[in-house]
Design an enzyme around this catalytic site. Structure first.
Site, mmCIF file in Angstrom:
data_model
loop_
_atom_site.group_PDB
_atom_site.id
_atom_site.type_symbol
_atom_site.label_atom_id
_atom_site.label_comp_id
_atom_site.label_asym_id
_atom_site.label_seq_id
_atom_site.Cartn_x
_atom_site.Cartn_y
_atom_site.Cartn_z
ATOM 1 N N GLU A 303 0.782 -1.123 0.084
ATOM 2 C CA GLU A 303 0.035 0.255 -0.284
ATOM 3 C C GLU A 303 1.055 1.316 -0.520
ATOM 4 O OE1 GLU A 303 -3.937 0.490 0.523
ATOM 5 O OE2 GLU A 303 -2.295 2.933 -0.137
ATOM 6 N N ASP A 307 0.887 4.323 -3.114
ATOM 7 C CA ASP A 307 0.911 5.378 -2.712
ATOM 8 C C ASP A 307 2.060 6.008 -3.103
ATOM 9 O OD1 ASP A 307 -1.834 4.524 -1.807
ATOM 10 O OD2 ASP A 307 -0.774 4.445 0.484
ATOM 11 N N SER A 511 -7.408 1.429 -3.616
ATOM 12 C CA SER A 511 -6.039 2.333 -3.199
ATOM 13 C C SER A 511 -4.897 2.344 -4.932
ATOM 14 C CB SER A 511 -5.694 1.378 -2.974
ATOM 15 O OG SER A 511 -5.833 1.224 -1.091
#
Ligand code: NAG
Ligand code: NAG
Ligand code: NAG
Ligand code: NAG
Ligand code: NAG
Length: 598
Positions: A303, A307, A511
């Site tokens: 994650e 990002d 995400s």
């Protein structure tokens, strides 16, 4: 009058525009504080997935609990009205963001509330263990589990999560003195299990090419290779000619002891970035004991890598900050049972001075709304409203389970909603897939809150969908049509190429969509900062009015969910707003034109 004077000076407006009512301070007899207690909150059982775990032993005299006693804020409805006006294009207050001390002057709890709580703690012999939080909105008290049990007339027990194996210490009920009614908003950790099970909204990770990154990169031009890269997004969302800017700051939220890898970022930038600006990285800000090692000690988070890689590639030279908020599962055997990290993160941001705040924050974490106690959801959502009024655009992932997985509450079939996606003070990003045409992603989260009512900015869009869409009639009994509807917008959510531990991998999830949409917003925000204008702040009133025409309406595909529980569950993407793709996907060129004239 002091309050009104401060406000009107800060806003340079007449006091009538704010229309604050000053509450009268009630007289209180001090010995009321402990006389009689009543149950303040009680669950009939732990949330789905959690079971009591009597095989874990705890020493309640050694293990401690760090309790946050959130005090009742004041004038929240008035503040929300003000925050909405500040975010509404065309309003005299549009863009007149507030400093935290001005917000606190409106919403901060009364001194009487913290006085009463402190008196109570002193009476219970815990005065020495208590302190008032930096923004004076809560009292923090750390004591042994036994002492806290006595204080709250509670019984803490270990609970285990059936799929993750996480163990945490919670109580199914607690009591507070009647004299604190109206003074205390919530006490945690007690009944809130949710954010311990907080999951990142990435749903799939698969290897693309373990051996030859360069070949993979060379093969990807635009979106035609089936894999999404920054180059592909730049073409799809029309930001390939975005001017390199360095004003402002882009924020990325990180939880769950995840951190990004700088060497993976550099490999990613060399292979996939649009302009080869691989010298730019990010800085880490550590909150609540968070970590951000530059190398070694374990595997970087997927994650966190996703990002930082997409935010970095899209925002070019704009400074990026990764906020690593600590708060690992509590150590039942003898450690401190802490507050979960969401509030710590928001508190940290609100305590920053204006020049240190990012203009945009991307948050790819969430959980089922039904696992979040009402007072917790309300407190958190109110903090988001304050961030918006400070001038921060907050973007949150809508979730990766379509309309839900459990789809049943107390035996009643219902679509499952997600928090904080359901908070009306954030911009919720749903998912799309493919590009000919771009269609709703089947697993993209969407729906209607059963906690928060429909905000005015989306009234017309949602009413229009409820009235004119004939694809949802078969499922209308599974959602609450008067709740806050989401997502607000959408972006690509499948087949994103990232680099993890030196190798290219493909991931799916909102995400992916969230940092993509947030980074495009930061390009706009940085442009505004560079031009001496305020950032866009809370986006939704702008998105649902002036900016709607700058979004590409997605009209094919649908999200699904509730497999085995509700048949034909889901929502179709149709003309106009819909609960699969919201208002649509970004067109930077068009958004910039509207942002420049707003
Ligand atoms: C945005 O919408 C408001 C309200 O309709 C209007 O007053 C304003 O002129 C619009 N601004 C732009 C730049 O279109
Ligand atoms: C804002 O914070 C920065 C860094 O902490 C500090 O240098 C600056 O003086 C602060 N500004 C104000 C107005 O407090
Ligand atoms: C579920 O049932 C319990 C016990 O009947 C009740 O206390 C609780 O409020 C119900 N929860 C919901 C979400 O309806
Ligand atoms: C539906 O949503 C409204 C607004 O949030 C709320 O007041 C109401 O309790 C909800 N109804 C149900 C059955 O959840
Ligand atoms: C985005 O908007 C620009 C300007 O109107 C237009 O030329 C372009 O085709 C749009 N891009 C997409 C992908 O629709």
């Amino acid at each position: 009058m002091f309050l009104l004077n401060t406000l009107s000076a800060a806003l340079a407006i007449s006091s009538s525009a704010v229309a604050l009512s000053i509450p009268t301070v009630a007289e209180h007899s001090t010995n009321d504080a402990t006389s009689k207690s009543s149950i303040y909150e009680k669950l009939s059982g732990p949330p789905a997935g959690w079971v009591r775990d009597d095989s874990t032993t705890i020493n309640k005299d050694i293990s401690t609990v760090k309790l946050r006693i959130q005090l009742m804020e004041q004038n929240m409805n008035k503040f929300h009205e003000l925050a909405m006006n500040i975010a509404t294009p065309g309003h005299a207050l549009y863009g007149k963001h507030l400093s935290q001390h001005v917000i606190d002057a409106i919403v901060a709890p009364r001194d009487e509330s913290s006085d009463l709580v402190m008196q109570w703690l002193e009476t219970e012999g815990l005065g020495d263990h208590a302190s008032i939080s930096p923004r004076s909105d809560s009292v923090i008290v750390e004591a042994s589990v036994s002492q806290i049990e006595k204080l709250l007339n509670a019984e803490y027990a270990p609970f285990v999560h059936s799929s993750t194996g996480e163990v945490l210490l919670r109580t199914l009920e607690y009591s507070l003195p009647d004299a604190l009614q109206g003074h205390v908003k919530m006490v945690q950790p007690t009944t809130f299990f949710g954010l311990r099970a907080m999951r990142s909204t990435i749903s799939k990770v698969r290897p693309i090419d373990k051996t030859n990154l360069v070949t993979e990169a060379g093969a990807v031009k635009g979106c035609s290779g089936g894999a999404v890269t920054p180059k592909c997004l730049a073409n799809l969302y029309s930001f390939s000619s975005a001017t390199a800017l360095s004003a402002g700051k882009m924020g990325i939220a990180g939880f769950l002891e995840q951190w990004p890898s700088k060497s993976d970022l550099s490999t990613f930038m060399e292979n996939y970035a649009t302009e080869g600006n691989s010298g730019e990285t990010y800085t880490c800000t550590l909150i609540n004991g968070g970590t951000c090692p530059s190398s070694g000690s374990g595997y970087p988070g997927i994650e966190a890598n996703l990002d930082t890689q997409y935010a970095r590639a899209i925002t070019e030279s704009i400074p990026n900050v990764y906020y690593s908020t600590g708060g690992s599962p509590p150590i039942v055997g003898g450690g401190t049972n802490q507050n979960e990290p969401y509030l710590e993160f928001l508190d940290y941001l609100l305590a920053l001075n204006d020049s240190d705040l990012p203009q945009t924050i991307s948050i790819s974490y969430g959980d089922d709304e039904e696992t979040v106690p009402l007072d917790y959801a309300d407190t958190t959502c109110n903090l988001f409203s304050q961030l918006g009024a400070r001038g921060v655009s907050v973007l949150v992932a809508s979730g990766d389970s379509g309309v839900g997985t459990t789809c049943s509450i107390n035996g009643t079939k219902t679509f499952t909603t997600s928090f904080p996606a359901s908070c009306p003070w954030v911009t919720t990003v749903g998912g799309t897939s493919g590009n000919s045409p771009e269609a709703a992603w089947t697993d993209g989260g969407g729906g209607f809150s059963s906690v928060f009512g429909r905000p005015s900015y989306q009234d017309s869009a949602v009413t229009s969908w409820l009235t004119n869409d004939n694809t949802h009639s078969g499922v209308s009994k599974y959602f609450n049509s008067s709740g806050r509807a989401y997502p607000d917008v959408a972006a690509q959510a499948t087949d994103f190429t990232i680099v993890a531990s030196g190798e290219a991998e493909g991931v799916d999830g909102t995400s992916c969509a969230t940092p993509t949409f947030a980074s495009i917003i930061q390009l706009l925000n940085s442009g505004r900062v560079a031009a001496g204008k305020p950032g866009l702040g809370f986006l939704n009133p702008w998105l649902y009015s002036n900016a709607t025409s700058a979004l590409t309406d997605i009209t094919t595909g649908s999200n699904t969910g509730c497999s085995g529980v509700i048949s034909n569950a889901g929502f179709e993407a149709v003309t106009g707003w819909d609960p699969a793709t919201g208002l649509g996907t970004p067109n930077y060129t068009k958004l910039l034109a509207i942002s420049d004239s707003t």
